[in-house]
Motif scaffolding. Structure first.
Motif, PDB file in Angstrom:
ATOM      1  N   SER A  55       1.796  20.518  48.549  1.00 13.38           N
ATOM      2  CA  SER A  55       1.277  21.298  47.131  1.00 13.38           C
ATOM      3  C   SER A  55      -0.271  21.828  47.359  1.00 13.38           C
ATOM      4  O   SER A  55      -0.266  22.724  46.767  1.00 13.38           O
ATOM      5  CB  SER A  55       1.766  20.305  46.180  1.00 13.38           C
ATOM      6  OG  SER A  55       0.798  20.343  45.276  1.00 13.38           O
ATOM      7  N   ASP A  56      -1.122  20.758  47.760  1.00 14.11           N
ATOM      8  CA  ASP A  56      -2.419  21.302  47.815  1.00 14.11           C
ATOM      9  C   ASP A  56      -2.539  22.319  48.782  1.00 14.11           C
ATOM     10  O   ASP A  56      -3.190  23.399  48.586  1.00 14.11           O
ATOM     11  CB  ASP A  56      -3.236  20.008  48.257  1.00 14.11           C
ATOM     12  CG  ASP A  56      -3.420  19.029  47.370  1.00 14.11           C
ATOM     13  OD1 ASP A  56      -3.149  19.456  46.124  1.00 14.11           O
ATOM     14  OD2 ASP A  56      -3.842  17.834  47.645  1.00 14.11           O
ATOM     15  N   ILE A  57      -1.831  22.201  50.092  1.00 13.05           N
ATOM     16  CA  ILE A  57      -2.111  23.560  51.039  1.00 13.05           C
ATOM     17  C   ILE A  57      -1.381  24.789  50.378  1.00 13.05           C
ATOM     18  O   ILE A  57      -2.175  25.877  50.583  1.00 13.05           O
ATOM     19  CB  ILE A  57      -1.379  23.214  52.143  1.00 13.05           C
ATOM     20  CG1 ILE A  57      -2.105  21.987  52.797  1.00 13.05           C
ATOM     21  CG2 ILE A  57      -1.307  24.345  52.935  1.00 13.05           C
ATOM     22  CD1 ILE A  57      -1.465  21.378  54.052  1.00 13.05           C
ATOM     23  N   GLN A  58      -0.541  24.507  49.578  1.00 10.34           N
ATOM     24  CA  GLN A  58       0.311  25.962  49.026  1.00 10.34           C
ATOM     25  C   GLN A  58      -0.687  26.374  48.057  1.00 10.34           C
ATOM     26  O   GLN A  58      -0.985  27.612  47.829  1.00 10.34           O
ATOM     27  CB  GLN A  58       1.728  25.407  48.330  1.00 10.34           C
ATOM     28  CG  GLN A  58       2.295  26.652  47.814  1.00 10.34           C
ATOM     29  CD  GLN A  58       2.783  27.760  48.660  1.00 10.34           C
ATOM     30  OE1 GLN A  58       3.402  27.422  49.964  1.00 10.34           O
ATOM     31  NE2 GLN A  58       2.091  29.040  48.426  1.00 10.34           N
ATOM     32  N   GLU A  59      -1.272  25.547  47.163  1.00 11.00           N
ATOM     33  CA  GLU A  59      -2.361  25.948  46.023  1.00 11.00           C
ATOM     34  C   GLU A  59      -3.466  26.675  47.047  1.00 11.00           C
ATOM     35  O   GLU A  59      -3.920  27.764  46.164  1.00 11.00           O
ATOM     36  CB  GLU A  59      -2.830  24.608  45.131  1.00 11.00           C
ATOM     37  CG  GLU A  59      -3.887  25.279  44.232  1.00 11.00           C
ATOM     38  CD  GLU A  59      -4.213  24.123  43.481  1.00 11.00           C
ATOM     39  OE1 GLU A  59      -5.430  24.079  42.703  1.00 11.00           O
ATOM     40  OE2 GLU A  59      -3.680  23.109  43.547  1.00 11.00           O
ATOM     41  N   MET A  60      -4.067  26.069  47.946  1.00 11.54           N
ATOM     42  CA  MET A  60      -4.952  27.026  48.872  1.00 11.54           C
ATOM     43  C   MET A  60      -4.589  28.092  49.239  1.00 11.54           C
ATOM     44  O   MET A  60      -5.442  29.151  49.090  1.00 11.54           O
ATOM     45  CB  MET A  60      -5.320  26.077  50.142  1.00 11.54           C
ATOM     46  CG  MET A  60      -6.358  25.014  50.033  1.00 11.54           C
ATOM     47  SD  MET A  60      -6.945  24.203  51.629  1.00 11.54           S
ATOM     48  CE  MET A  60      -5.715  24.715  52.642  1.00 11.54           C
ATOM     49  N   CYS A  61      -3.519  28.410  49.657  1.00 13.48           N
ATOM     50  CA  CYS A  61      -2.947  29.634  50.069  1.00 13.48           C
ATOM     51  C   CYS A  61      -2.609  30.487  49.115  1.00 13.48           C
ATOM     52  O   CYS A  61      -3.205  31.809  49.138  1.00 13.48           O
ATOM     53  CB  CYS A  61      -1.762  29.569  50.744  1.00 13.48           C
ATOM     54  SG  CYS A  61      -1.518  28.637  52.440  1.00 13.48           S
ATOM     55  N   ASP A  62      -2.228  30.050  47.677  1.00 14.78           N
ATOM     56  CA  ASP A  62      -2.339  31.170  46.573  1.00 14.78           C
ATOM     57  C   ASP A  62      -3.632  31.339  46.018  1.00 14.78           C
ATOM     58  O   ASP A  62      -3.868  32.498  45.811  1.00 14.78           O
ATOM     59  CB  ASP A  62      -1.462  30.147  45.372  1.00 14.78           C
ATOM     60  CG  ASP A  62      -0.027  29.887  45.676  1.00 14.78           C
ATOM     61  OD1 ASP A  62       0.626  30.688  46.703  1.00 14.78           O
ATOM     62  OD2 ASP A  62       0.531  29.064  45.029  1.00 14.78           O
ATOM     63  N   ASN A  63      -4.625  30.670  46.249  1.00 16.54           N
ATOM     64  CA  ASN A  63      -5.841  30.916  45.808  1.00 16.54           C
ATOM     65  C   ASN A  63      -6.604  31.930  46.750  1.00 16.54           C
ATOM     66  O   ASN A  63      -7.262  32.761  46.187  1.00 16.54           O
ATOM     67  CB  ASN A  63      -6.782  29.692  45.768  1.00 16.54           C
ATOM     68  CG  ASN A  63      -6.678  28.921  44.660  1.00 16.54           C
ATOM     69  OD1 ASN A  63      -5.895  29.430  43.670  1.00 16.54           O
ATOM     70  ND2 ASN A  63      -7.049  27.577  44.828  1.00 16.54           N
ATOM     71  N   VAL A  64      -6.053  31.765  48.079  1.00 17.65           N
ATOM     72  CA  VAL A  64      -6.676  32.993  48.955  1.00 17.65           C
ATOM     73  C   VAL A  64      -6.062  34.201  48.509  1.00 17.65           C
ATOM     74  O   VAL A  64      -6.872  35.248  48.632  1.00 17.65           O
ATOM     75  CB  VAL A  64      -6.284  32.549  50.453  1.00 17.65           C
ATOM     76  CG1 VAL A  64      -6.510  33.513  51.612  1.00 17.65           C
ATOM     77  CG2 VAL A  64      -7.165  31.314  50.710  1.00 17.65           C
TER      78      VAL A  64
END
Length: 84
Positions: A55-64
């Motif tokens: 979920s943290d990685i997905q959030e990073m991708c969404d932020n990018v």
């Protein structure tokens, strides 16, 4: 390269594919496989559940994606390095 520099480079590379959902999914799946491989090889039991890391990685991708779209302000790499 330090961990912080690697983190910054990972985010920089993700920003190049942030506008393409297919490539982001491929990147996410690759990272998931690497995490699973690492956990198996060291017999590691993580403090966080696996789903939290994903979920943290997905959030990073969404932020990018949001940064690329101009809807979110990113931090300059220099400010991250200054925190060291």
């Amino acid at each position: 390269m330090t961990t912080l520099q690697l983190h910054a480079e990972l985010l920089r590379q993700l920003s190049y594919i942030a506008d393409d959902e297919t490539y982001l999914r491929k990147a996410l799946n690759t990272i998931k496989r690497l995490v699973a491989e690492k956990n198996e090889s060291v017999g590691m039991v993580s403090e966080k559940p696996h789903s939290e890391y994903l979920s943290d990685i997905q959030e990073m991708c969404d932020n990018v994606k949001l940064i690329k779209a101009g809807k979110l302000n990113g931090r300059p790499v220099e400010s991250l390095l200054d925190e060291l």
